[in-house]
Design a protein around this motif. Structure first.
Motif, PDB file in Angstrom:
ATOM      1  N   SER A  75       0.863  -1.187   0.000  1.00  0.00           N
ATOM      2  CA  SER A  75       0.000   0.000   0.000  1.00  0.00           C
ATOM      3  C   SER A  75       0.898   1.235   0.000  1.00  0.00           C
ATOM      4  CB  SER A  75      -0.884  -0.003   1.241  1.00  0.00           C
ATOM      5  OG  SER A  75      -0.096   0.282   2.378  1.00  0.00           O
ATOM      6  N   GLY A  76       0.289   2.394  -0.252  1.00  0.00           N
ATOM      7  CA  GLY A  76       1.059   3.637  -0.257  1.00  0.00           C
ATOM      8  C   GLY A  76       1.827   3.822   1.047  1.00  0.00           C
ATOM      9  N   GLY A  77       1.145   3.579   2.159  1.00  0.00           N
ATOM     10  CA  GLY A  77       1.765   3.753   3.474  1.00  0.00           C
ATOM     11  C   GLY A  77       2.880   2.746   3.707  1.00  0.00           C
ATOM     12  N   GLU A  78       2.665   1.497   3.256  1.00  0.00           N
ATOM     13  CA  GLU A  78       3.696   0.462   3.412  1.00  0.00           C
ATOM     14  C   GLU A  78       4.953   0.815   2.617  1.00  0.00           C
ATOM     15  OE1 GLU A  78       1.043  -3.581   4.258  1.00  0.00           O
ATOM     16  OE2 GLU A  78       1.494  -3.005   2.195  1.00  0.00           O
ATOM     17  N   ASP A 127      -1.500   8.608   6.914  1.00  0.00           N
ATOM     18  CA  ASP A 127      -2.333   9.089   8.003  1.00  0.00           C
ATOM     19  C   ASP A 127      -1.407   9.506   9.146  1.00  0.00           C
ATOM     20  OD1 ASP A 127      -1.595   6.843   9.543  1.00  0.00           O
ATOM     21  OD2 ASP A 127      -3.282   5.689   8.764  1.00  0.00           O
ATOM     22  N   ILE A 128      -1.974  10.084  10.181  1.00  0.00           N
ATOM     23  CA  ILE A 128      -1.155  10.699  11.228  1.00  0.00           C
ATOM     24  C   ILE A 128      -0.283   9.682  11.961  1.00  0.00           C
ATOM     25  CG2 ILE A 128      -2.916  10.674  13.069  1.00  0.00           C
ATOM     26  CD1 ILE A 128      -0.732  13.698  12.272  1.00  0.00           C
ATOM     27  N   VAL A 163       7.073   7.220  10.470  1.00  0.00           N
ATOM     28  CA  VAL A 163       8.065   7.611   9.468  1.00  0.00           C
ATOM     29  C   VAL A 163       9.000   8.694  10.039  1.00  0.00           C
ATOM     30  CG1 VAL A 163       8.213   8.973   7.339  1.00  0.00           C
ATOM     31  CG2 VAL A 163       6.862   6.887   7.382  1.00  0.00           C
ATOM     32  N   SER A 164       8.427   9.649  10.754  1.00  0.00           N
ATOM     33  CA  SER A 164       9.232  10.718  11.351  1.00  0.00           C
ATOM     34  C   SER A 164      10.175  10.172  12.415  1.00  0.00           C
ATOM     35  CB  SER A 164       8.333  11.777  11.987  1.00  0.00           C
ATOM     36  OG  SER A 164       7.415  12.254  11.051  1.00  0.00           O
ATOM     37  N   TYR A 223       7.112  17.295  12.885  1.00  0.00           N
ATOM     38  CA  TYR A 223       7.665  16.055  13.447  1.00  0.00           C
ATOM     39  C   TYR A 223       9.159  15.918  13.179  1.00  0.00           C
ATOM     40  CZ  TYR A 223       2.792  14.913  14.022  1.00  0.00           C
ATOM     41  OH  TYR A 223       1.473  14.962  14.389  1.00  0.00           O
ATOM     42  N   ILE A 224       9.574  16.372  12.019  1.00  0.00           N
ATOM     43  CA  ILE A 224      11.011  16.395  11.715  1.00  0.00           C
ATOM     44  C   ILE A 224      11.373  17.870  11.571  1.00  0.00           C
ATOM     45  CG2 ILE A 224      12.851  15.588  10.192  1.00  0.00           C
ATOM     46  CD1 ILE A 224      10.825  13.558   9.045  1.00  0.00           C
TER      47      ILE A 224
END
Ligand code: ADP
Ligand code: MG
Length: 264
Positions: free
Chosen positions: A153-156, A183-184, A190-191, A216-217
């Motif tokens: 998926s996009g998030g993966e 999503d948050i 990721v951050s 976050y970063i």
């Protein structure tokens, strides 16, 4: 300390439709050192991805003027894999799928490519490092046995790019829209991964359309890019100002005569 310098970079692409050259980057200057996080923000179509792809050496992007120096040495004649070996890393906006190569195989090959032949990583150390980073990113081990990006998926895909980052430990990471479509919760993971890399031996150029990621970063330096040029450089507060004024507002406040392709 490592340095990455972009000097008066002009880049063209060939427009497939009418086979004419189109100038995308119109004289980009940017210098960064390891230990620093820089952000590039700009409207869609302004050349942000073009810049990251050109630094990495993708062949579609033709440099017509200027140079890119890694530790003072020009790299623009080097192929992509050699740039990676020297410590550059690109997390692409749209990561490619690779059939027949598992994620784990890819990671190990990429890590070993940065090591000398008599210093290859052992299977045990590789798995130890992999486990640690999967944990940090809240990823399942099953992800590493799947073919690279295939059916992710996009998030993966985005998480997986950060897994690569943590495993390969580049000197300079170009992170192109690693926040898009997240999503948050995924954004926080990721951050966390990028922040875990922070340190004297790591520098990053974070490309983003939105200010949200930079909560976050937190970047040391923020560059605003419009119409193929960096039009303003500042500290983290510049991103907040942009959030308030918008690209069009900032352009007008700076009295810039540039077209915005996409002002959303
Ligand atoms: P951004 O990442 O800031 O949204 P891009 O660098 O993706 O912008 O694109 C800038 C411009 O260059 C766009 O007009 C885009 O269509 C064009 N472009 C980018 N890559 C290519 C390519 N490989 N071939 C043709 N045109 C391209
Ligand atoms: Mg882009």
């Amino acid at each position: 300390m490592a340095t990455l310098e972009i000097k008066d970079l002009h880049v063209e692409v060939i427009d497939e439709e009418n086979q004419t050259a189109k100038e995308i980057l119109k004289g980009v200057n940017l210098s960064m050192k390891s230990g620093e996080i820089h952000a590039i923000m700009g409207p869609n179509g302004t050349g942000k991805s073009t810049l990251s792809q050109t630094i990495m050496g993708q062949s579609a992007y033709h440099i017509t003027q200027g140079d890119i120096l890694l530790d003072g040495e020009s790299i623009i004649e080097l192929p992509v894999d050699e740039r990676a070996r020297r410590g550059l890393f690109l997390a692409m906006q749209y990561p490619a799928e690779i059939q027949g190569v598992t994620n784990a195989e890819f990671l190990r090959a990429a890590m070993n490519a940065r090591r000398t032949t008599d210093n290859q990583i052992s299977v045990m150390n590789f798995l130890k490092e992999l486990d640690k980073n999967l944990d940090l990113l809240d990823m399942s081990e099953a992800m590493t046995e799947r073919y690279l990006n295939e059916g992710f998926s996009g998030g993966e895909k985005k998480r997986n790019e950060i897994l690569q980052l943590l495993m390969i430990k580049p000197t300079f990471a170009l992170l192109d829209e690693i926040d898009s479509g997240l999503d948050i919760d995924a954004l926080k993971v990721v951050s966390k991964g990028v922040n875990a890399m922070r340190g004297a031996n790591f520098g990053s150029l974070i490309i983003t359309h939105y200010q949200r990621l930079l909560n976050y970063i937190v970047p040391d330096v923020v560059h605003i890019m419009m119409d193929g040029r960096i039009v303003k450089t500042g500290d983290a507060s510049l991103a907040l100002r942009l959030e308030k004024e918008g690209y069009a507002g900032l352009r007008d406040a700076l009295n810039l005569d540039v077209a915005l392709v996409d002002e959303n």
